[in-house]
Design a protein around this motif. Structure first.
Motif, PDB file in Angstrom:
ATOM      1  N   ASN A 117     -59.555   8.095  -2.053  1.00 33.52           N
ATOM      2  CA  ASN A 117     -60.819   8.198  -1.330  1.00 33.52           C
ATOM      3  C   ASN A 117     -61.622   9.375  -1.855  1.00 33.52           C
ATOM      4  O   ASN A 117     -61.080  10.459  -2.111  1.00 33.52           O
ATOM      5  CB  ASN A 117     -60.569   8.381   0.165  1.00 33.52           C
ATOM      6  CG  ASN A 117     -60.154   7.085   0.836  1.00 33.52           C
ATOM      7  OD1 ASN A 117     -60.444   6.002   0.331  1.00 33.52           O
ATOM      8  ND2 ASN A 117     -59.469   7.180   1.962  1.00 33.52           N
ATOM      9  N   CYS A 153     -70.661   9.402   2.095  1.00 34.81           N
ATOM     10  CA  CYS A 153     -70.007   8.114   2.266  1.00 34.81           C
ATOM     11  C   CYS A 153     -68.650   8.194   1.563  1.00 34.81           C
ATOM     12  O   CYS A 153     -68.569   8.639   0.410  1.00 34.81           O
ATOM     13  CB  CYS A 153     -70.857   6.996   1.654  1.00 34.81           C
ATOM     14  SG  CYS A 153     -70.261   5.334   2.050  1.00 34.81           S
ATOM     15  N   CYS A 168     -65.014   1.415   3.344  1.00 34.48           N
ATOM     16  CA  CYS A 168     -65.865   2.596   3.156  1.00 34.48           C
ATOM     17  C   CYS A 168     -66.242   3.159   4.528  1.00 34.48           C
ATOM     18  O   CYS A 168     -66.166   2.461   5.549  1.00 34.48           O
ATOM     19  CB  CYS A 168     -67.132   2.231   2.387  1.00 34.48           C
ATOM     20  SG  CYS A 168     -66.827   1.497   0.765  1.00 34.48           S
ATOM     21  N   LEU A 225     -65.663   6.502  -0.250  1.00 32.52           N
ATOM     22  CA  LEU A 225     -65.394   5.280  -1.003  1.00 32.52           C
ATOM     23  C   LEU A 225     -64.002   5.338  -1.604  1.00 32.52           C
ATOM     24  O   LEU A 225     -63.579   6.386  -2.102  1.00 32.52           O
ATOM     25  CB  LEU A 225     -66.395   5.115  -2.159  1.00 32.52           C
ATOM     26  CG  LEU A 225     -67.746   4.448  -1.893  1.00 32.52           C
ATOM     27  CD1 LEU A 225     -68.599   5.322  -1.009  1.00 32.52           C
ATOM     28  CD2 LEU A 225     -68.460   4.189  -3.209  1.00 32.52           C
TER      29      LEU A 225
END
Length: 281
Positions: free
Chosen positions: A181, A168, A214, A170
């Protein structure tokens, strides 16, 4: 009896509903310890600091609820190190329990982990004294000030397969104030949220924080844009001393159809896992 993840230490840093995980009431703690005795539950005990571990059991809880007795190790050398640490506790004790006291005699000496009805039970023991019980060596310790309970259905949802890349992305604010990121590993996933492994260096997270923009990346699917809300934070310490944060996050916004995509992925992984287990029988 196998004790799942027995040598991994889990510390609750913050949660929306802390009482859901962490008990501080002495009567409730004593009651759970007595349930462990009735269930003949085995505990994995680890000397802190260090890597010495041994299997033990709670032999009794004092009527006044002030102390408990556990089996000593069968290894006299481990018992000697435990007593040495109890007499001369070092810094680096539990952040969760030891931060509340500056008294070195109150440092956690043993981390204890077990299960009761498939619920992980974890607590630290302080003020250890060598004693005996029915002719065998034992330790008397102060009743734990806190006891951590982790429901399997709450803490372990579908664990992401290590053979597949499940990440993921974030946007995290770093110590220099710049937002970058970060592609972080997903530990487990459900239709309602994910648990993410966050290295301590990137740990500018707090419970309640909203994470915008996200992207959840599932194998074989296009990235899913999502908004996450951090619901709880746990510090995980592996047996070899590696630390990470486990951030439990809830999906607060996703595009139409995203939940169906996640559920299909979960079903696919579960079917493959069940097929492997049947093949091993």
């Amino acid at each position: 009896m196998a004790i799942e993840h027995e040598h991994t230490r889990v510390e609750l840093i913050h949660a929306d509903d802390e009482a859901r995980y962490l008990l501080s009431d002495r009567r409730e703690i004593a009651a759970i310890l007595r349930q462990l005795i009735e269930a003949h539950a085995l505990l994995s005990a680890r000397l802190r600091p260090g890597t010495d571990t041994f299997i033990t059991a709670i032999l009794g809880v004092a009527e006044d609820g002030e102390s408990l007795v556990i089996d000593a190790s069968r290894d006299d050398a481990i018992n000697a190190r435990i007593m040495g640490e109890a007499r001369n506790p070092t810094a680096g004790a539990s952040r969760a329990e030891d931060a509340a006291t500056t008294d070195p005699d109150q440092a956690v000496v043993l981390d204890c982990v077990t299960q009761l009805d498939r619920v992980r039970i974890q607590f630290g023991l302080k003020s250890l004294q060598l004693t005996s019980s029915e002719g065998s060596a034992a330790f008397r310790a102060a009743l734990p000030q806190q006891l951590l309970r982790l429901q399997r259905r709450e803490f372990y949802r579908l664990q992401a397969p290590v053979t597949q890349s499940l990440t993921c992305t974030l946007p995290l604010r770093h110590t220099d104030g710049v937002v970058r990121n970060a592609d972080l590993r997903v530990l487990d996933i459900s239709g309602g949220g994910v648990a993410i492994a966050v290295p301590p260096a990137d740990a500018a997270l707090e419970a309640g924080m909203e994470l915008m923009d996200c992207q959840l990346k599932l194998p074989g699917s296009a990235p899913i844009p999502a908004r996450l809300s951090v619901r709880n934070l746990f510090r995980i310490t592996t047996p070899n001393g590696i630390e990470m944060l486990r951030a439990g996050c809830q999906f607060t916004h996703m595009p139409r159809g995203a939940e169906d995509t996640i559920q299909r992925y979960i079903l696919k992984v579960e079917r493959a896992r069940n097929a492997r287990q049947r093949a091993l029988r």
